[in-house]
Design a protein around this motif. Structure first.
Motif, PDB file in Angstrom:
ATOM      1  N   VAL A 183       0.836  -1.199   0.000  1.00  0.00           N
ATOM      2  CA  VAL A 183       0.000   0.000   0.000  1.00  0.00           C
ATOM      3  C   VAL A 183       0.871   1.250   0.000  1.00  0.00           C
ATOM      4  CG1 VAL A 183      -1.818  -1.199   1.273  1.00  0.00           C
ATOM      5  CG2 VAL A 183      -0.118   0.136   2.527  1.00  0.00           C
ATOM      6  N   THR A 184       0.253   2.374  -0.353  1.00  0.00           N
ATOM      7  CA  THR A 184       0.884   3.688  -0.247  1.00  0.00           C
ATOM      8  C   THR A 184       0.047   4.543   0.702  1.00  0.00           C
ATOM      9  OG1 THR A 184       1.728   3.552  -2.505  1.00  0.00           O
ATOM     10  CG2 THR A 184       1.625   5.750  -1.508  1.00  0.00           C
ATOM     11  N   VAL A 185       0.724   5.327   1.541  1.00  0.00           N
ATOM     12  CA  VAL A 185       0.026   6.188   2.490  1.00  0.00           C
ATOM     13  C   VAL A 185      -0.438   7.446   1.759  1.00  0.00           C
ATOM     14  CG1 VAL A 185       0.171   7.477   4.656  1.00  0.00           C
ATOM     15  CG2 VAL A 185       1.439   5.334   4.392  1.00  0.00           C
ATOM     16  N   GLN A 186      -1.736   7.600   1.635  1.00  0.00           N
ATOM     17  CA  GLN A 186      -2.311   8.785   0.991  1.00  0.00           C
ATOM     18  C   GLN A 186      -2.504   9.913   1.983  1.00  0.00           C
ATOM     19  OE1 GLN A 186      -5.896   8.347  -1.581  1.00  0.00           O
ATOM     20  NE2 GLN A 186      -6.815   9.850  -0.195  1.00  0.00           N
ATOM     21  N   THR A 235      -9.828   7.327  24.940  1.00  0.00           N
ATOM     22  CA  THR A 235      -9.185   6.697  23.790  1.00  0.00           C
ATOM     23  C   THR A 235      -8.562   7.736  22.861  1.00  0.00           C
ATOM     24  OG1 THR A 235     -10.752   4.858  23.841  1.00  0.00           O
ATOM     25  CG2 THR A 235      -9.530   5.180  21.804  1.00  0.00           C
ATOM     26  N   ARG A 236      -7.296   7.515  22.493  1.00  0.00           N
ATOM     27  CA  ARG A 236      -6.600   8.339  21.511  1.00  0.00           C
ATOM     28  C   ARG A 236      -6.436   7.516  20.240  1.00  0.00           C
ATOM     29  NH1 ARG A 236      -1.724   8.521  22.915  1.00  0.00           N
ATOM     30  NH2 ARG A 236      -1.041  10.457  21.916  1.00  0.00           N
ATOM     31  N   LYS A 237      -6.553   8.187  19.101  1.00  0.00           N
ATOM     32  CA  LYS A 237      -6.441   7.453  17.837  1.00  0.00           C
ATOM     33  C   LYS A 237      -5.841   8.341  16.759  1.00  0.00           C
ATOM     34  CE  LYS A 237     -11.276   8.506  16.719  1.00  0.00           C
ATOM     35  NZ  LYS A 237     -12.619   7.960  16.507  1.00  0.00           N
ATOM     36  N   GLN A 238      -5.267   7.683  15.763  1.00  0.00           N
ATOM     37  CA  GLN A 238      -4.735   8.375  14.594  1.00  0.00           C
ATOM     38  C   GLN A 238      -5.167   7.611  13.350  1.00  0.00           C
ATOM     39  OE1 GLN A 238      -0.428   8.775  14.329  1.00  0.00           O
ATOM     40  NE2 GLN A 238      -0.627  10.625  13.102  1.00  0.00           N
ATOM     41  N   LYS A 239      -5.754   8.329  12.404  1.00  0.00           N
ATOM     42  CA  LYS A 239      -6.296   7.700  11.209  1.00  0.00           C
ATOM     43  C   LYS A 239      -5.348   7.899  10.015  1.00  0.00           C
ATOM     44  CE  LYS A 239     -11.106   8.583  12.571  1.00  0.00           C
ATOM     45  NZ  LYS A 239     -12.364   9.253  12.185  1.00  0.00           N
ATOM     46  N   PHE A 240      -5.335   6.892   9.147  1.00  0.00           N
ATOM     47  CA  PHE A 240      -4.592   6.928   7.896  1.00  0.00           C
ATOM     48  C   PHE A 240      -5.534   6.499   6.772  1.00  0.00           C
ATOM     49  CE2 PHE A 240      -1.581   6.281  11.240  1.00  0.00           C
ATOM     50  CZ  PHE A 240      -0.384   6.839  10.845  1.00  0.00           C
ATOM     51  N   VAL A 241      -5.177   6.884   5.555  1.00  0.00           N
ATOM     52  CA  VAL A 241      -5.852   6.347   4.373  1.00  0.00           C
ATOM     53  C   VAL A 241      -4.765   5.766   3.472  1.00  0.00           C
ATOM     54  CG1 VAL A 241      -7.230   6.830   2.324  1.00  0.00           C
ATOM     55  CG2 VAL A 241      -7.797   7.938   4.496  1.00  0.00           C
ATOM     56  N   GLY A 295      -6.073   0.948  -7.021  1.00  0.00           N
ATOM     57  CA  GLY A 295      -6.859   2.133  -6.715  1.00  0.00           C
ATOM     58  C   GLY A 295      -7.823   1.964  -5.556  1.00  0.00           C
ATOM     59  N   SER A 296      -7.831   0.777  -4.921  1.00  0.00           N
ATOM     60  CA  SER A 296      -8.685   0.567  -3.745  1.00  0.00           C
ATOM     61  C   SER A 296      -8.152   1.387  -2.573  1.00  0.00           C
ATOM     62  CB  SER A 296      -8.720  -0.910  -3.369  1.00  0.00           C
ATOM     63  OG  SER A 296      -9.237  -1.691  -4.420  1.00  0.00           O
ATOM     64  N   ARG A 297      -9.066   1.826  -1.696  1.00  0.00           N
ATOM     65  CA  ARG A 297      -8.657   2.620  -0.540  1.00  0.00           C
ATOM     66  C   ARG A 297      -9.265   2.048   0.736  1.00  0.00           C
ATOM     67  NH1 ARG A 297      -9.057   8.981  -1.617  1.00  0.00           N
ATOM     68  NH2 ARG A 297     -11.091   8.532  -2.543  1.00  0.00           N
ATOM     69  N   PHE A 298      -8.452   2.039   1.785  1.00  0.00           N
ATOM     70  CA  PHE A 298      -8.893   1.592   3.096  1.00  0.00           C
ATOM     71  C   PHE A 298      -8.523   2.644   4.127  1.00  0.00           C
ATOM     72  CE2 PHE A 298     -10.404  -2.143   1.553  1.00  0.00           C
ATOM     73  CZ  PHE A 298     -10.263  -3.306   2.302  1.00  0.00           C
ATOM     74  N   LYS A 299      -9.299   2.682   5.205  1.00  0.00           N
ATOM     75  CA  LYS A 299      -8.954   3.530   6.349  1.00  0.00           C
ATOM     76  C   LYS A 299      -8.253   2.675   7.390  1.00  0.00           C
ATOM     77  CE  LYS A 299     -11.914   6.578   7.865  1.00  0.00           C
ATOM     78  NZ  LYS A 299     -13.119   7.171   8.505  1.00  0.00           N
ATOM     79  N   THR A 307     -18.242   5.726   4.001  1.00  0.00           N
ATOM     80  CA  THR A 307     -18.415   6.561   2.818  1.00  0.00           C
ATOM     81  C   THR A 307     -18.544   5.629   1.614  1.00  0.00           C
ATOM     82  OG1 THR A 307     -16.053   6.731   2.266  1.00  0.00           O
ATOM     83  CG2 THR A 307     -16.940   8.314   3.874  1.00  0.00           C
ATOM     84  N   SER A 308     -18.774   6.198   0.451  1.00  0.00           N
ATOM     85  CA  SER A 308     -18.915   5.383  -0.754  1.00  0.00           C
ATOM     86  C   SER A 308     -17.632   4.625  -1.070  1.00  0.00           C
ATOM     87  CB  SER A 308     -19.302   6.267  -1.943  1.00  0.00           C
ATOM     88  OG  SER A 308     -18.318   7.272  -2.157  1.00  0.00           O
ATOM     89  N   GLU A 309     -16.476   5.158  -0.629  1.00  0.00           N
ATOM     90  CA  GLU A 309     -15.192   4.538  -0.917  1.00  0.00           C
ATOM     91  C   GLU A 309     -14.618   3.766   0.261  1.00  0.00           C
ATOM     92  OE1 GLU A 309     -12.852   7.895  -2.112  1.00  0.00           O
ATOM     93  OE2 GLU A 309     -13.222   7.510  -4.225  1.00  0.00           O
ATOM     94  N   LEU A 310     -14.978   4.136   1.475  1.00  0.00           N
ATOM     95  CA  LEU A 310     -14.368   3.547   2.664  1.00  0.00           C
ATOM     96  C   LEU A 310     -15.418   2.837   3.499  1.00  0.00           C
ATOM     97  CD1 LEU A 310     -12.012   6.526   3.649  1.00  0.00           C
ATOM     98  CD2 LEU A 310     -11.362   4.407   2.511  1.00  0.00           C
TER      99      LEU A 310
END
Length: 334
Positions: A61-64, A77-83, A89-93, A130-133
């Motif tokens: 994967v590549t970090v977007q 709770t503390r959190k950090q999100k990535f895409v 071209g698929s995307r995940f959170k 979302t529609s993509e995630l």
């Protein structure tokens, strides 16, 4: 003399037949040392094939996007999100929680490519999809992350940018956010203000589009301390910025501001950004003129009036007409 090589398919290992002067010798290549490698390659999957609760998988994967660390409302709770995105071209959170943030976050850098193995896969709650995630990976200290070489010069991703003239329809709508693309041509003075009973640092940056329209973008606190400093260090070369999921505020007309879910990408390796950067390098004289005039600090009715609104000089209002005046946003600082 005749030497030939042919392949015999003898499962589970490949074998080769070597013929020399009519004699047939069998050489069986068991490749035991590579068995583990072949097993790992067999489990290398595209994102679309990785299902919730799946085990023993790997994905390149590549970090977007790399968002800032936030707190879950009403919990410690503390959190950090990535895409992430993959070659299809698929995307995940992806999310890192609590103590794992300090261990794992520094490994993952935006625009870099990695092989990730055995993150916990789960479905995103419907109200946050979302529609993509629709699926997220939870990364912990047990997740294996290896950086790999990346020859791709441009990230194959596209965003849906809002035109500056369309921003007014989202003004002060707390349920909506926008993505914008622009060249940063200047910065106003950094301020320290009281926001929500807490002291906050904020600085406004001037975004300009190819129509020579400008809008102010406020970077708050951690955004200012990170992406803001990167922008300031590159200001002389007019960096291109993609501001994702920013709020549209009413500050002397249309203005933009970061909030917890925003992402600021600076000179990203994305096609639209590269094209805008090339345009910027050809129009530095224009940017200097805009910066000198400072029209971006003045009210701009072309950007700030909705389609059903119009302006009228006060002196043209007759005694028979009713008029309402609002000073709600005149003294609003940020």
């Amino acid at each position: 003399m005749y030497v030939g090589v042919s392949k015999l398919l003898i499962p589970p290992f490949p074998a080769f037949v070597i013929m020399h002067h009519g004699s047939v010798l069998f050489f069986v290549a068991l490749l035991l040392a590579d068995k583990g490698l072949r097993l790992r390659m067999a489990n290398l999957l595209p994102m679309r094939d990785i299902m919730p609760h799946m085990k023993n998988w790997s994905c390149i994967v590549t970090v977007q996007e790399k968002q800032h660390i936030t707190n879950s409302m009403g919990t410690p709770t503390r959190k950090q999100k990535f895409v992430f995105y993959d070659s299809e071209g698929s995307r995940f959170k992806e999310i890192i929680f609590n103590d794992d943030i300090a261990k794992m976050s520094k490994i993952l850098q935006v625009y870099k490519k990695y092989k990730i193995s055995n993150a916990e896969v789960r479905t995103i709650p419907p109200k946050f999809q979302t529609s993509e995630l629709t699926v997220q990976w939870d990364i912990s200290s047990r997740t294996v992350i290896d950086e790999i070489a990346d020859d791709d010069e441009v990230m194959p991703v596209k965003f849906c940018y809002s035109k500056f003239t369309d921003l007014v329809q989202y003004m002060d709508d707390k349920t909506k956010s926008v993505d914008v693309l622009g060249v940063v041509i200047g910065a106003l003075e950094k301020k320290t203000v009281i926001k929500n009973s807490k002291q906050s640092d904020v600085q406004k940056f001037v975004l300009l589009n190819e129509e020579s329209q400008t809008v102010l973008l406020s970077l708050w606190d951690s955004f200012l301390a990170n992406e803001g400093q990167e922008i300031l260090s590159k200001l002389h070369s007019y960096p291109v910025s993609i501001a994702r999921r920013v709020r549209v505020n009413n500050y002397n007309g249309v203005a933009l501001g970061t909030w917890f879910d925003s992402v600021i990408l600076v000179d990203p390796p994305i096609q639209e950004a590269r094209e805008l950067k090339n345009w910027a390098l050809r129009n530095t004289k224009l940017f200097k003129e805009v910066a000198e005039k400072k029209n971006y600090i003045k009210y701009n009715p072309q950007l700030s009036l909705k389609s059903d609104q119009k302006t009228t000089w006060i002196c043209n209002i007759t005694s028979s007409q009713k008029a309402e005046f609002s000073f709600e946003h005149i003294f609003q600082k940020y």
